[in-house]
Motif scaffolding. Sequence first.
Motif, mmCIF file in Angstrom:
data_model
loop_
_atom_site.group_PDB
_atom_site.id
_atom_site.type_symbol
_atom_site.label_atom_id
_atom_site.label_comp_id
_atom_site.label_asym_id
_atom_site.label_seq_id
_atom_site.Cartn_x
_atom_site.Cartn_y
_atom_site.Cartn_z
ATOM 1 N N PRO A 51 0.840 -1.200 0.000
ATOM 2 C CA PRO A 51 0.000 0.000 0.000
ATOM 3 C C PRO A 51 0.879 1.255 0.000
ATOM 4 O O PRO A 51 1.923 1.290 0.656
ATOM 5 C CB PRO A 51 -0.790 -0.131 1.305
ATOM 6 C CG PRO A 51 -0.799 -1.599 1.595
ATOM 7 C CD PRO A 51 0.530 -2.106 1.121
ATOM 8 N N GLY A 52 0.444 2.265 -0.748
ATOM 9 C CA GLY A 52 1.241 3.478 -0.861
ATOM 10 C C GLY A 52 0.402 4.724 -0.775
ATOM 11 O O GLY A 52 -0.841 4.669 -0.706
ATOM 12 N N GLU A 53 1.061 5.872 -0.802
ATOM 13 C CA GLU A 53 0.373 7.154 -0.656
ATOM 14 C C GLU A 53 -0.660 7.370 -1.756
ATOM 15 O O GLU A 53 -1.729 7.942 -1.520
ATOM 16 C CB GLU A 53 1.390 8.296 -0.669
ATOM 17 C CG GLU A 53 2.310 8.316 0.542
ATOM 18 C CD GLU A 53 3.274 9.478 0.492
ATOM 19 O OE1 GLU A 53 3.209 10.256 -0.495
ATOM 20 O OE2 GLU A 53 4.086 9.612 1.426
ATOM 21 N N ARG A 54 -0.353 6.919 -2.978
ATOM 22 C CA ARG A 54 -1.275 7.108 -4.099
ATOM 23 C C ARG A 54 -2.086 5.847 -4.376
ATOM 24 O O ARG A 54 -2.918 5.837 -5.278
ATOM 25 C CB ARG A 54 -0.491 7.508 -5.351
ATOM 26 C CG ARG A 54 0.183 8.870 -5.223
ATOM 27 C CD ARG A 54 1.125 9.133 -6.376
ATOM 28 N NE ARG A 54 0.438 9.097 -7.666
ATOM 29 C CZ ARG A 54 1.067 9.033 -8.835
ATOM 30 N NH1 ARG A 54 2.388 8.974 -8.883
ATOM 31 N NH2 ARG A 54 0.381 9.018 -9.946
ATOM 32 N N GLY A 55 -1.820 4.800 -3.632
ATOM 33 C CA GLY A 55 -2.516 3.539 -3.822
ATOM 34 C C GLY A 55 -1.598 2.345 -3.704
ATOM 35 O O GLY A 55 -1.858 1.418 -2.926
ATOM 36 N N VAL A 56 -0.509 2.367 -4.470
ATOM 37 C CA VAL A 56 0.417 1.239 -4.493
ATOM 38 C C VAL A 56 1.855 1.768 -4.565
ATOM 39 O O VAL A 56 2.145 2.653 -5.366
ATOM 40 C CB VAL A 56 0.192 0.331 -5.715
ATOM 41 C CG1 VAL A 56 1.046 -0.929 -5.615
ATOM 42 C CG2 VAL A 56 -1.274 -0.049 -5.850
ATOM 43 N N THR A 57 2.715 1.204 -3.717
ATOM 44 C CA THR A 57 4.145 1.422 -3.870
ATOM 45 C C THR A 57 4.735 0.216 -4.575
ATOM 46 O O THR A 57 4.607 -0.916 -4.090
ATOM 47 C CB THR A 57 4.847 1.629 -2.521
ATOM 48 O OG1 THR A 57 4.315 2.780 -1.890
ATOM 49 C CG2 THR A 57 6.350 1.819 -2.714
ATOM 50 N N VAL A 58 5.354 0.452 -5.729
ATOM 51 C CA VAL A 58 5.961 -0.617 -6.530
ATOM 52 C C VAL A 58 7.475 -0.501 -6.360
ATOM 53 O O VAL A 58 8.063 0.540 -6.652
ATOM 54 C CB VAL A 58 5.603 -0.454 -8.017
ATOM 55 C CG1 VAL A 58 6.185 -1.605 -8.826
ATOM 56 C CG2 VAL A 58 4.090 -0.367 -8.206
ATOM 57 N N THR A 59 8.096 -1.568 -5.889
ATOM 58 C CA THR A 59 9.538 -1.556 -5.666
ATOM 59 C C THR A 59 10.196 -2.564 -6.599
ATOM 60 O O THR A 59 9.806 -3.733 -6.650
ATOM 61 C CB THR A 59 9.890 -1.893 -4.204
ATOM 62 O OG1 THR A 59 9.232 -0.954 -3.348
ATOM 63 C CG2 THR A 59 11.395 -1.796 -3.982
ATOM 64 N N LEU A 60 11.174 -2.089 -7.366
ATOM 65 C CA LEU A 60 11.933 -2.935 -8.275
ATOM 66 C C LEU A 60 13.339 -3.108 -7.715
ATOM 67 O O LEU A 60 13.989 -2.128 -7.348
ATOM 68 C CB LEU A 60 12.018 -2.266 -9.669
ATOM 69 C CG LEU A 60 10.708 -1.751 -10.269
ATOM 70 C CD1 LEU A 60 10.981 -1.068 -11.601
ATOM 71 C CD2 LEU A 60 9.708 -2.878 -10.428
ATOM 72 N N SER A 61 13.800 -4.353 -7.645
ATOM 73 C CA SER A 61 15.138 -4.603 -7.107
ATOM 74 C C SER A 61 16.020 -5.324 -8.109
ATOM 75 O O SER A 61 15.542 -5.766 -9.156
ATOM 76 C CB SER A 61 15.026 -5.414 -5.825
ATOM 77 O OG SER A 61 14.382 -6.655 -6.060
#
Length: 214
Positions: free
Chosen positions: A204-214
């Motif tokens: 969950p993120g501030e705008r809806g979703v936090t997407v993290t790429l590693s």
Amino acid sequence: MTAIEAAGVLLDMDGTLIDSTATVDVVWGDFARQAGFDVDEVLAHVHGVPARATLRRFLGEDADIEPWFRQIEEWENERFDADVEIPGAVAAVHAIPSGRWAVVTSALRDAALRRLARLGFPDVEVLVAAEDVERGKPDPEPYRRGAEALCVAVEDCVVFEDSDAGVRAGLAAGATVVVVGGLATPATAGLARVADMTAVSFAPGERGVTVTLS
């Protein structure tokens, strides 16, 4: 590590969530042989492209493609035992907040739902399939429809794609595009990419979703 804030996540299916290469090759190889086309030529074209668009490409714009379309639909509903999960895909999708993701595929609806369920993906709340659009990828319509169904702006969405047609569709729609796999075409230049979905996490993120790429 890269973090992207988004309102929605739009996921291609074949090649992004599911490795369906074997199934697609069997189905369209049979079409090519029975319809009298070169198998390699058909298989080089079909990945990431809606069935009706492929049929028009080979049979002609004025041909009655519906009998072949129904046959392809039947085959796709029967022949998905060879499908496997793209590494990390099931766990990644389960982590996306509810109501914030959609599957946007060139596959047929019933076959797509059955294949996703068989491999353990969560119930798909929003699916844009081949039957739902007039113009398939690389046209932006599929991704625009996916964003509309989520009630968010497509410019605020992240698209995950593995095909050139899909990448171009996502870019044309105005979304942020992440390339999954080794695709290297002019359209992918400068885009974020991951080898597979094990390198992606959602929260969950501030705008809806936090997407993290590693």
